[in-house]
Design an enzyme around this catalytic site. Structure first.
Site, mmCIF file in Angstrom:
data_model
loop_
_atom_site.group_PDB
_atom_site.id
_atom_site.type_symbol
_atom_site.label_atom_id
_atom_site.label_comp_id
_atom_site.label_asym_id
_atom_site.label_seq_id
_atom_site.Cartn_x
_atom_site.Cartn_y
_atom_site.Cartn_z
ATOM 1 N N GLN A 78 -0.243 -17.426 -25.606
ATOM 2 C CA GLN A 78 -0.607 -18.413 -24.581
ATOM 3 C C GLN A 78 0.544 -19.237 -24.004
ATOM 4 O OE1 GLN A 78 -3.409 -22.363 -23.960
ATOM 5 N NE2 GLN A 78 -3.762 -21.176 -25.779
ATOM 6 N N GLU A 200 -0.833 -23.242 -31.620
ATOM 7 C CA GLU A 200 -1.311 -24.465 -30.969
ATOM 8 C C GLU A 200 -1.547 -25.661 -31.909
ATOM 9 O OE1 GLU A 200 -2.192 -25.297 -27.645
ATOM 10 O OE2 GLU A 200 -2.639 -27.240 -28.520
ATOM 11 N N ASP A 229 0.282 -25.225 -26.575
ATOM 12 C CA ASP A 229 0.601 -23.954 -25.915
ATOM 13 C C ASP A 229 0.783 -24.133 -24.408
ATOM 14 O OD1 ASP A 229 0.606 -22.402 -28.152
ATOM 15 O OD2 ASP A 229 -1.451 -21.724 -27.959
ATOM 16 N N GLY A 308 -4.688 -47.118 -22.255
ATOM 17 C CA GLY A 308 -3.902 -48.095 -21.496
ATOM 18 C C GLY A 308 -4.348 -49.515 -21.789
ATOM 19 N N GLY A 309 -3.983 -50.434 -20.928
ATOM 20 C CA GLY A 309 -4.283 -51.845 -21.153
ATOM 21 C C GLY A 309 -5.694 -52.249 -20.723
HETATM 22 N N1 CAO Z 1 8.596 -3.248 -28.163
HETATM 23 C C1 CAO Z 1 8.840 -3.207 -29.485
HETATM 24 N N2 CAO Z 1 8.633 -4.243 -30.315
HETATM 25 C C2 CAO Z 1 8.117 -5.367 -29.770
HETATM 26 C C3 CAO Z 1 7.830 -5.480 -28.404
HETATM 27 C C4 CAO Z 1 8.078 -4.365 -27.576
HETATM 28 N N3 CAO Z 1 7.844 -4.369 -26.277
HETATM 29 N N4 CAO Z 1 7.335 -6.724 -28.173
HETATM 30 C C5 CAO Z 1 7.322 -7.345 -29.367
HETATM 31 N N5 CAO Z 1 7.785 -6.542 -30.327
HETATM 32 C C6 CAO Z 1 7.950 -6.840 -31.737
HETATM 33 C C7 CAO Z 1 9.041 -7.838 -31.985
HETATM 34 O O1 CAO Z 1 10.295 -7.245 -31.930
HETATM 35 C C8 CAO Z 1 8.674 -8.369 -33.363
HETATM 36 O O2 CAO Z 1 9.149 -7.475 -34.340
HETATM 37 P P1 CAO Z 1 10.136 -7.927 -35.548
HETATM 38 O O3 CAO Z 1 9.476 -9.092 -36.212
HETATM 39 O O4 CAO Z 1 10.185 -6.690 -36.362
HETATM 40 O O5 CAO Z 1 11.425 -8.290 -34.946
HETATM 41 C C9 CAO Z 1 7.161 -8.269 -33.376
HETATM 42 O O6 CAO Z 1 6.802 -7.477 -32.250
HETATM 43 C C10 CAO Z 1 6.372 -9.569 -33.244
HETATM 44 O O7 CAO Z 1 7.106 -10.672 -32.862
HETATM 45 P P2 CAO Z 1 6.617 -12.179 -33.087
HETATM 46 O O8 CAO Z 1 7.237 -12.765 -34.293
HETATM 47 O O9 CAO Z 1 6.910 -12.928 -31.845
HETATM 48 O O10 CAO Z 1 5.033 -12.086 -33.191
HETATM 49 P P3 CAO Z 1 4.021 -12.553 -34.319
HETATM 50 O O11 CAO Z 1 2.717 -12.015 -33.905
HETATM 51 O O12 CAO Z 1 4.478 -12.229 -35.679
HETATM 52 O O13 CAO Z 1 4.010 -14.157 -34.178
HETATM 53 C C11 CAO Z 1 3.849 -16.201 -32.919
HETATM 54 C C12 CAO Z 1 3.341 -14.770 -33.106
HETATM 55 C C13 CAO Z 1 3.177 -16.756 -31.679
HETATM 56 C C14 CAO Z 1 3.465 -17.055 -34.128
HETATM 57 C C15 CAO Z 1 5.376 -16.189 -32.750
HETATM 58 O O14 CAO Z 1 5.686 -15.322 -31.702
HETATM 59 C C16 CAO Z 1 5.984 -17.551 -32.479
HETATM 60 O O15 CAO Z 1 6.120 -18.393 -33.368
HETATM 61 N N6 CAO Z 1 6.394 -17.797 -31.228
HETATM 62 C C17 CAO Z 1 7.067 -18.996 -30.831
HETATM 63 C C18 CAO Z 1 6.124 -20.147 -30.727
HETATM 64 C C19 CAO Z 1 4.988 -19.845 -29.796
HETATM 65 O O16 CAO Z 1 5.151 -19.452 -28.669
HETATM 66 N N7 CAO Z 1 3.794 -20.147 -30.266
HETATM 67 C C20 CAO Z 1 2.645 -20.120 -29.401
HETATM 68 C C21 CAO Z 1 1.800 -19.024 -29.736
HETATM 69 S S1 CAO Z 1 0.299 -19.158 -28.875
HETATM 70 O O17 CAO Z 1 0.761 -19.372 -27.425
#
Ligand code: CAO
Length: 488
Positions: A78, A200, A229, A308-309
């Site tokens: 998101q 979030e 988010d 607010g106030g």
């Molecule tokens: N081709 C190949 N691999 C891909 C890819 C693609 N096109 N797109 C993503 N991937 C892989 C990444 O390389 C990663 O792999 P590795 O961990 O092996 O390097 C994996 O997919 C997932 O990456 P991630 O850590 O971003 O995803 P997650 O589901 O484990 O975590 C989240 C999700 C949201 C917790 C994390 O991305 C995060 O903390 N983001 C920053 C904060 C954020 O935006 N939070 C809001 C989330 S809700 O809006």
């Protein structure tokens, strides 16, 4: 007079033309447009040749604010998609890179129509194009390099370190395209929690919002509005546009980082204000003060007290017994206190020293709001709105999402928009909440997974049809058979 008529007629024609043209690519919506200000349409540089000449096009026909800006959209879930959707609404070309086969995880989350992209995905990815690339495949890396050279901004919200592990370090990107802006959402900024993944509600808690939301006697509460988010995505969009503006001077890209904790704190800044006021004495406008309950060391939860106030509270309206949203917010703004007293049948409060002044009222707020509520309970929330607004009394009906979805004025302004989708049919989305007088927003449906892969590779990145066929069979843009079998 005649001139004004012409100016008013033209934008309609143009709007029709835009809708027709884009209908070829996707189902579109009638643009939401501000009305032209006749004062501004007059040539503005008369006698001042140092100013740029006025536009030769009518208002709303100058294209879109971010036209020509290309976004390499590496976002998911998101926070990131909110940012890039806003940029796309403003006219940027958003190329969403997704993993072959599965794409953005939200395509399949909270699914309501079997086999179709979820509303979670479709409502956050309008106006974008989708390309599938395996970023870990050697050929995928090569395509990404071309995209980095091709685009102005890379936006991502992967977990900490993910982009680096893909080989897309800032050093590499900056060397490949020194003009590129690299914008990231992370949960926390540099510090003890920088390596943590964040969603979030974690951000709402860590940014100080949850500890100050809810009722004093209850636990901390998260809000339904996605301030962690979507709020951070909004901050990031502001950072990107600022970086694009600075690039006009420097010619250089830069990194833009928005930590969700920081974004939430920015939105909760009034509570940090109150934290500091607390060291100088009690927070007199909090109803807890009027109730004689001492404050602790930190800003407490204040229920529905106004931030607010001007004291405010949520009050029951006619029908509250059966309708969970039959409530109104009611603000006892000081200048219209007399009008409130007359309205609720308490004219004597206007001169009673216990009620006549704001400081005198503070210890009696609960009683005052209970009394006002006896009046609001006799009216519907819309009647309260109508009656109070005539007297300049600030009130607001508690609108359910059903009411918001059906509100004609929100449809008319393009804030709530219906779009059509080839696999899920019609759905509602939130259009551009920012209205501009000379940049039209057309809301288009979200792309299907990989819908634009071929178009982008051949038409924009210069791959020949043979090269495209080779890339396709390499597995860089399609799911590998092994992965497909595993998924099944
Ligand atoms: N081709 C190949 N691999 C891909 C890819 C693609 N096109 N797109 C993503 N991937 C892989 C990444 O390389 C990663 O792999 P590795 O961990 O092996 O390097 C994996 O997919 C997932 O990456 P991630 O850590 O971003 O995803 P997650 O589901 O484990 O975590 C989240 C999700 C949201 C917790 C994390 O991305 C995060 O903390 N983001 C920053 C904060 C954020 O935006 N939070 C809001 C989330 S809700 O809006």
């Amino acid at each position: 007079m005649a001139k004004r008529k012409v100016a008013a007629a033209k934008p309609k024609k143009i709007a029709k033309r835009i809708v027709k043209k884009s209908a070829v690519r996707a189902v579109t919506n009638r643009p939401a447009q501000m009305k032209a200000d006749p004062k501004v349409t007059a040539p503005h540089n008369e006698g001042r040749p140092e100013l740029p000449p006025p536009s030769t096009k009518p208002w709303g026909a100058e294209g879109k604010a971010l036209e020509g800006v290309r976004i390499l959209d590496f976002t998911h879930v998101q926070a990131g998609p909110t940012c890039t959707q806003l940029l796309a609404y403003m006219g940027a070309d958003c190329i969403k890179v997704e993993r072959p086969g599965s794409g953005d995880i939200t395509r399949g989350q909270l699914r309501d129509v079997k086999g179709a992209d979820s509303l979670y995905f479709t409502m956050l990815n309008g106006n974008k194009r989708s390309i599938t690339i395996d970023s870990k495949h050697p050929k995928g890396k090569e395509i990404l390099e071309r995209l980095i050279k091709h685009c102005d901004v890379l936006v991502e919200n992967f977990g900490p370190g993910t982009l680096d592990r893909m080989g897309l370090t800032w050093e590499y990107i900056h060397k490949t395209n020194p003009r590129m802006i690299v914008a990231s959402v992370k949960g926390f900024g540099p510090g003890p929690y920088e390596d943590c993944k964040v969603y979030e509600n974690v951000a709402q808690c860590a940014g100080g919002a949850a500890s100050t939301t809810g009722f004093r006697e209850g636990p901390p509460l998260v809000t339904g509005a996605q301030i962690g988010d979507s709020g951070t995505g909004l901050h990031l969009a502001f950072g990107i546009v600022s970086a694009l503006y600075q690039r006009m001077r420097t010619g250089r890209g830069q990194r833009v980082l928005c930590a969700m904790q920081d974004g939430v704190l920015n939105l909760a800044r009034v509570k940090l204000r109150d934290q500091q006021r607390l060291t100088h004495g009690p927070l007199t406008e909090y109803s807890q003060h009027g109730e004689g309950i001492p404050f602790g060391k930190a800003v407490p939860r204040a229920g529905n007290d106004s931030g607010g106030g001007q004291p405010g509270w949520i009050l029951k309206c006619k029908g509250w017994e059966t309708d969970p949203d039959a409530y109104t917010y009611f603000i006892t703004q000081a200048p219209i206190w007399g009008a409130i007293c007359d309205l609720i049948g308490k004219p004597e409060w206007k001169s009673d020293p216990d009620y006549a002044t704001p400081p005198a009222r503070l210890p009696r707020l609960r009683h005052i709001f209970n009394t006002i509520e006896e009046w609001t309970k006799t009216k519907t929330k819309f009647e309260v709105m109508e009656i109070c607004n005539k007297h300049d009394i600030p009130v607001g009906p508690i609108l359910s999402m059903k009411e918001v979805a059906e509100e004609p004025s929100l449809r008319a302004t393009g804030t709530v928009v219906e779009v059509d989708h080839p696999t899920r049919g019609k759905y509602l989305t939130v259009g551009n909440p920012v209205k501009m007088s000379d940049s039209i927003t057309e809301v288009r449906r979200s792309p299907l997974l990989g819908e634009h892969t071929e178009e982008i590779l051949i038409t924009e990145l210069g791959y020949s049809a043979e090269e495209f066929a080779a890339i396709k069979s390499s597995g860089a843009i399609t799911p590998s058979e092994k992965k497909e079998t595993e998924a099944a």
